[in-house]
Design an enzyme around this catalytic site. Structure first.
Site, PDB file in Angstrom:
ATOM      1  N   GLN A  78      10.796   2.084 -15.088  1.00  0.00           N
ATOM      2  CA  GLN A  78       9.671   2.425 -14.216  1.00  0.00           C
ATOM      3  C   GLN A  78       9.456   1.326 -13.183  1.00  0.00           C
ATOM      4  O   GLN A  78       8.751   0.352 -13.427  1.00  0.00           O
ATOM      5  CB  GLN A  78       8.400   2.649 -15.039  1.00  0.00           C
ATOM      6  CG  GLN A  78       7.285   3.184 -14.191  1.00  0.00           C
ATOM      7  CD  GLN A  78       6.115   3.680 -15.000  1.00  0.00           C
ATOM      8  OE1 GLN A  78       6.153   3.771 -16.211  1.00  0.00           O
ATOM      9  NE2 GLN A  78       5.044   4.010 -14.302  1.00  0.00           N
ATOM     10  N   PHE A  79      10.073   1.503 -12.002  1.00  0.00           N
ATOM     11  CA  PHE A  79       9.994   0.494 -10.949  1.00  0.00           C
ATOM     12  C   PHE A  79       8.576   0.290 -10.457  1.00  0.00           C
ATOM     13  O   PHE A  79       8.231  -0.780  -9.952  1.00  0.00           O
ATOM     14  CB  PHE A  79      10.938   0.832  -9.789  1.00  0.00           C
ATOM     15  CG  PHE A  79      10.467   1.951  -8.911  1.00  0.00           C
ATOM     16  CD1 PHE A  79       9.719   1.688  -7.772  1.00  0.00           C
ATOM     17  CD2 PHE A  79      10.778   3.271  -9.218  1.00  0.00           C
ATOM     18  CE1 PHE A  79       9.287   2.724  -6.959  1.00  0.00           C
ATOM     19  CE2 PHE A  79      10.356   4.308  -8.410  1.00  0.00           C
ATOM     20  CZ  PHE A  79       9.607   4.036  -7.278  1.00  0.00           C
ATOM     21  N   THR A  80       7.699   1.272 -10.632  1.00  0.00           N
ATOM     22  CA  THR A  80       6.330   1.159 -10.131  1.00  0.00           C
ATOM     23  C   THR A  80       5.520   0.090 -10.864  1.00  0.00           C
ATOM     24  O   THR A  80       4.440  -0.287 -10.402  1.00  0.00           O
ATOM     25  CB  THR A  80       5.592   2.507 -10.189  1.00  0.00           C
ATOM     26  OG1 THR A  80       5.556   2.961 -11.540  1.00  0.00           O
ATOM     27  CG2 THR A  80       6.273   3.538  -9.298  1.00  0.00           C
TER      28      THR A  80
END
Length: 150
Positions: A78-80
């Site tokens: 999850q890059f966010t």
């Protein structure tokens, strides 16, 4: 590396209508990777995760680890988790690693977890539009950052 670790009684990841991972009783880990992450970050985070004493003992006290209970794990990239909201209303993801860096680190983290746990670890599909379902137990949610080991 930044991880949101959630104690769950069940969790699943669905991609294009197909369940790709599903567990009961364990941890759902949302994993954010940045360019500066290394093998040392992977090893530290994996060890920390499998030894976190966040499962209840017979007295209802969080005194048992994932290893102690024989729990399962799903890891979802999850890059966010590396969003910066300092300026304006649109988050910036400049600190999040690009796929050519993030994919090998994500896969290495999953392998390290499997080694430390002694069993297979479920995963999402990197870069896919995933639907993550979970029943958070407690709720217990721990945020761990390898750059800020608190």
């Amino acid at each position: 590396m930044r991880a949101v670790i959630q104690r769950v009684t069940e969790a699943s990841v669905t991609v294009a209508g197909e369940v790709v991972s599903q567990i009961e009783n364990g941890l759902l880990i949302l994993l954010g990777i940045e360019d500066s992450d290394t093998q040392q970050d992977i090893e530290w985070l994996s060890r920390k995760t499998v030894h976190l004493r966040i499962f209840n003992d017979a007295d209802g006290i969080m005194n048992k680890s994932l290893l102690d209970i024989g729990g399962n794990v799903i890891v979802v990239s999850q890059f966010t988790l590396h969003a910066s909201t300092k300026k304006g209303n649109r988050p910036s993801y400049i600190k999040a690693a690009k796929p050519d860096t993030a994919v090998p680190l994500y896969e290495a983290f999953k392998r390290q977890l499997e080694t430390d746990l002694g069993r297979k670890v479920g995963a999402g599909i990197f870069g896919a539009d995933m639907k993550v379902a979970l029943l958070n137990d407690g709720p217990v949610t721990i945020i761990v950052d390898t750059k800020n080991k608190e």
